[in-house]
Design a protein around this motif. Structure first.
Motif, PDB file in Angstrom:
ATOM      1  N   ASN A 290      -9.495   1.310  -0.814  1.00  0.00           N
ATOM      2  CA  ASN A 290     -10.607   0.557  -0.237  1.00  0.00           C
ATOM      3  C   ASN A 290     -11.300  -0.255  -1.323  1.00  0.00           C
ATOM      4  OD1 ASN A 290     -10.131   1.741   2.251  1.00  0.00           O
ATOM      5  ND2 ASN A 290     -11.450   3.502   1.783  1.00  0.00           N
ATOM      6  N   GLU A 291     -11.993  -1.304  -0.896  1.00  0.00           N
ATOM      7  CA  GLU A 291     -12.709  -2.139  -1.855  1.00  0.00           C
ATOM      8  C   GLU A 291     -13.786  -1.352  -2.598  1.00  0.00           C
ATOM      9  OE1 GLU A 291     -14.174  -5.643  -0.036  1.00  0.00           O
ATOM     10  OE2 GLU A 291     -12.187  -6.457   0.413  1.00  0.00           O
ATOM     11  N   ASP A 292     -14.438  -0.437  -1.888  1.00  0.00           N
ATOM     12  CA  ASP A 292     -15.472   0.390  -2.530  1.00  0.00           C
ATOM     13  C   ASP A 292     -14.858   1.312  -3.587  1.00  0.00           C
ATOM     14  OD1 ASP A 292     -17.300  -0.799  -0.876  1.00  0.00           O
ATOM     15  OD2 ASP A 292     -17.272   0.825   0.620  1.00  0.00           O
ATOM     16  N   GLU A 293     -13.695   1.895  -3.254  1.00  0.00           N
ATOM     17  CA  GLU A 293     -13.016   2.780  -4.211  1.00  0.00           C
ATOM     18  C   GLU A 293     -12.560   2.002  -5.454  1.00  0.00           C
ATOM     19  OE1 GLU A 293      -9.812   4.520  -2.085  1.00  0.00           O
ATOM     20  OE2 GLU A 293     -11.077   5.902  -0.937  1.00  0.00           O
ATOM     21  N   VAL A 294     -12.051   0.785  -5.211  1.00  0.00           N
ATOM     22  CA  VAL A 294     -11.606  -0.046  -6.337  1.00  0.00           C
ATOM     23  C   VAL A 294     -12.780  -0.381  -7.246  1.00  0.00           C
ATOM     24  CG1 VAL A 294     -10.626  -2.287  -6.971  1.00  0.00           C
ATOM     25  CG2 VAL A 294      -9.647  -1.010  -5.064  1.00  0.00           C
ATOM     26  N   LEU A 302     -10.399  -4.556 -11.802  1.00  0.00           N
ATOM     27  CA  LEU A 302      -9.401  -4.885 -10.795  1.00  0.00           C
ATOM     28  C   LEU A 302     -10.094  -5.171  -9.467  1.00  0.00           C
ATOM     29  CD1 LEU A 302      -6.660  -2.132 -11.414  1.00  0.00           C
ATOM     30  CD2 LEU A 302      -6.632  -4.482 -12.249  1.00  0.00           C
ATOM     31  N   THR A 303      -9.416  -5.946  -8.627  1.00  0.00           N
ATOM     32  CA  THR A 303      -9.904  -6.175  -7.266  1.00  0.00           C
ATOM     33  C   THR A 303      -8.810  -5.771  -6.287  1.00  0.00           C
ATOM     34  OG1 THR A 303      -9.104  -8.457  -7.365  1.00  0.00           O
ATOM     35  CG2 THR A 303     -11.418  -8.078  -7.963  1.00  0.00           C
TER      36      THR A 303
END
Length: 701
Positions: A290-294, A302-303
């Protein structure tokens, strides 16, 4: 009280092996630098929880425990250093350095305690042995039994493979002691299990070592190389360094991962993982998170969705997960404009990259040499041709690396680079060698792959292009070894003419070349006769050269060395004699020096007498030789006159009047230049007939 304490030749225990290095204790913390790998362990003073001093196999050891459960062991201390260390710990770390000895009773039953990353087997209050749980590769259970398997250590001569613990049953209901023991081990063990989905996958990447095409699956704690034949699981904790290196053709990139311990394939060990990418190959990458985890895990490095060149994506992901800097070439630029040098190492050709803090050679076999482990470098003449040279590196451990067949044009650039890095150059000598200025405890991997470095590299290129002509000329003029002079020019002309002979008009050039070759052969034949004449004339009665002080001592001591070491070979005897001579006192050496000087004076005196006597003898010999030659010439002249008495008078008077008088120095072009003796006899006859010619001329008038 000193602010720092430094210890050399300290050994750190890592996975059952003792790694040599340097230890520094300061107010900020403890720093240990591994001499072999250059890896630096930095423990902050605020993280230290306990310090233990105890007797170990290598003298005395220091065991440090941190607040997050990590354990560090350092051996090789002397017993007298305890007071100094204890005082330092009290004043700077506010810790008591406790003394705890290991139990040596030899009992095999006791209690097991789990503390942080450590399993301790104790008898009473004394520990018998300790096992770092990060060394455990597998944990299996049986009936009342737990088996621990360990990672194999290549550096150790003997490796511990497994340990079995018997766990007695307990009366408590609902608690299995065997399972509880195994869970405590597995929670801290370095067991690689591919559970869950990979963060991302790179398909069919070209790998040079180990050779083949592999799918690379990126997991949170390890890297999975999946090939058609072999699989490798590489924990990120084993990654030492990352390198991103441009190929000389400017169309490909090397991505190098340095590993310790290495990955294994049978008996082969791979200390480097080398990937080869094309610059034109692009990829769009989506992370399986997920974007939040990344954002939480990688903090903007990183994205979730990324796109760009394949080599950039792989290096970016690896840098974020391994949390190590990527090393790129610095401002070095070779003769061709590339950031590397083409050369050969052992039997294979490859590329040598001068970095900001070391050298790396790719790719077969890969070699990384740090500046701080280099003792000296040497520029040597090429073994096969003068068009190239060899670059030799010797480390402080005595290991030698020879990079051969480097183009001569690269010499100036490489010499300037080595000089700027203040490395010791063997050819220059010890007096002119410059002291090294880098920090011995600094990490050897500090240059980053960023925009600032790229800009500096561009500026360096511009500066070097402006000063290219002057640097090349100075680089070639300073070293005579690589400027043979006219001989080299001759070789180059021959090489060029041979190449052009295969094209149109080659026959004309071959005709021009033929007399040049004949002339060179004649020139080379003349000096060859001189050494043979000198060898023939060497007098066996001439005085022999005096021996040096060492040789006089060796002749006097040879029998004694043989008696002290019966059966010793000739080579071992010379080595032993060299050691004895080196360790001899100055007074004894002076005694042999005096004997050598006396022998030298005697030789000079005898040589003087010999040369004076030799000159008179040589002059007598020369006079006798000249007499013999004159007698031979007179005998030949008489024989020719008898055979042809009227040869000069057989010519007609008219013809004789038309010809001019020939002197002794005159040689006709029609006559053969090779028959010198015949010319001399004819000229003597012509010189002796002028009166008869005059008489015949007057008679005709």
């Amino acid at each position: 009280m000193a602010d720092t304490l430094e210890f050399n030749e300290i050994y750190q225990e890592v996975k059952g092996s003792m790694n040599d290095g340097r230890l520094r204790l300061s107010r900020q913390g403890v720093i240990f630098k591994n001499s072999k790998t250059g890896k630096v362990d930095n423990i902050q003073a605020s993280e230290l929880a306990e310090g233990i001093w105890r007797r170990v196999a290598l003298g005395h050891g220091l065991k440090l425990l941190t607040k997050n459960g990590h354990v560090y062991k350092y051996d090789g201390f002397r017993e007298s250093e305890f007071d100094k260390l204890s005082e330092f710990f009290k004043s700077h770390y506010r810790l008591e350095l406790a003394e705890k000895d290991l139990c040596v009773k030899g009992w095999n039953w006791g209690t097991v305690k789990f503390g942080g990353q450590l399993l301790s087997f104790d008898i009473g209050e004394q520990p018998v042995f300790e096992i770092p749980l990060s060394n455990v590769s597998q944990c299996t259970t049986g009936k009342n039994e737990v088996t621990l398997e360990f990672h194999q250590n290549d550096d150790a001569e003997v490796s511990l493979m497994e340990v079995r613990f018997y766990v007695p049953p307990t009366q408590e209901d609902g608690v299995d002691p065997v399972e509880a023991f195994a869970q405590n081990v597995l929670s801290k063990a370095d067991v690689i299990q591919a559970t869950g989905d990979a963060i991302c996958i790179f398909r069919e990447l070209q790998c040079l070592t180990p050779r083949g095409r592999y799918d690379i699956r990126i997991y949170p704690t390890f890297l999975h190389l999946h090939g058609k034949t072999f699989d490798y699981k590489i924990p990120y904790t084993t990654v030492l360094r990352l390198f991103l290196l441009p190929h000389k053709d400017q169309r490909q990139m090397f991505f190098v991962i340095s590993l310790d311990p290495p990955i294994k394939q049978g008996q082969t060990r791979y200390h480097f993982l080398i990937l080869l990418f094309s610059k034109d190959e692009d990829i769009s990458l989506t992370l399986n998170m997920n974007e939040d985890e990344v954002e939480k895990r990688f903090e903007g490095r990183l994205t979730k969705n990324m796109s760009g060149s394949l080599y950039e994506m792989v290096s970016r992901v690896m840098k974020a997960l391994v949390n190590r800097k990527i090393t790129v070439p610095g401002n070095f630029q070779g003769h061709s404009g590339a950031q590397c040098i083409t050369c050969s190492y052992k039997a294979s050709s490859g590329l040598l990259y001068p970095l900001e803090r070391g050298f790396i050679y790719v790719h077969k076999p890969p070699v990384h040499i740090r500046f701080d482990e280099i003792s000296f470098v040497n520029f040597a003449r090429g073994t096969t041709t003068t068009r190239s040279f060899d670059f030799e590196i010797e480390t402080k451990q005595g290991t030698q690396y020879t990079f051969s067949s480097i183009e001569r044009e690269e010499y100036g650039k490489l010499f300037d680079f080595v000089n700027a890095k203040k490395l010791n150059i063997k050819n220059r000598g010890h007096k002119e060698s410059m002291p090294q200025s880098y920090d011995e405890y600094a990490d050897s991997d500090e240059d980053q792959h960023d925009a600032y470095l790229e800009r500096m590299k561009e500026e360096g290129k511009i500066r070097e292009e402006n000063a290219d002509d002057s640097s090349d000329e100075s680089g070639e003029e300073t070293d005579e070894s690589f400027n043979p002079g006219e001989e080299e020019d001759d070789v180059a002309e021959e090489f060029d003419s041979e190449v052009s002979a295969s094209s149109d008009g080659g026959s004309d050039r071959e005709e021009k070349r033929k007399p040049a070759k004949k002339a060179r052969i004649v020139k080379e034949r003349k000096p060859r006769k001189k050494p043979s004449e000198s060898k023939k004339g060497k007098d066996p009665n001439a005085p022999k050269r005096p021996m040096s002080a060492y040789m006089l001592w060796l002749n006097a001591s040879r029998e004694k060395i043989k008696s002290d070491h019966p059966g010793i070979s000739i080579t071992d005897l010379s080595k032993k004699a060299g050691e004895l001579w080196k360790g001899m006192s100055k007074e004894k050496k002076e005694e042999w020096d005096r004997k050598a000087e006396d022998a030298k004076r005697d030789y000079e005196k005898a040589m003087k007498e010999y040369s004076e006597g030799g000159k008179s003898e040589s002059s007598k010999k020369e006079r006798s030789k000249k007499k013999q030659q004159q007698q031979q010439q007179q005998g030949k002249g008489k024989a020719e006159r008898k055979a042809a008495p009227s040869k000069a008078l057989a010519k007609s008077p008219a013809k004789q009047l038309g010809e001019s008088f020939k002197s002794k120095e005159f040689v006709s072009s029609e006559e053969s230049s090779g028959d010198n003796k015949k010319e001399d006899s004819e000229e003597e006859e012509i010189a002796s007939t002028p009166p008869s010619l005059e008489d015949s001329a007057s008679g005709s008038e």
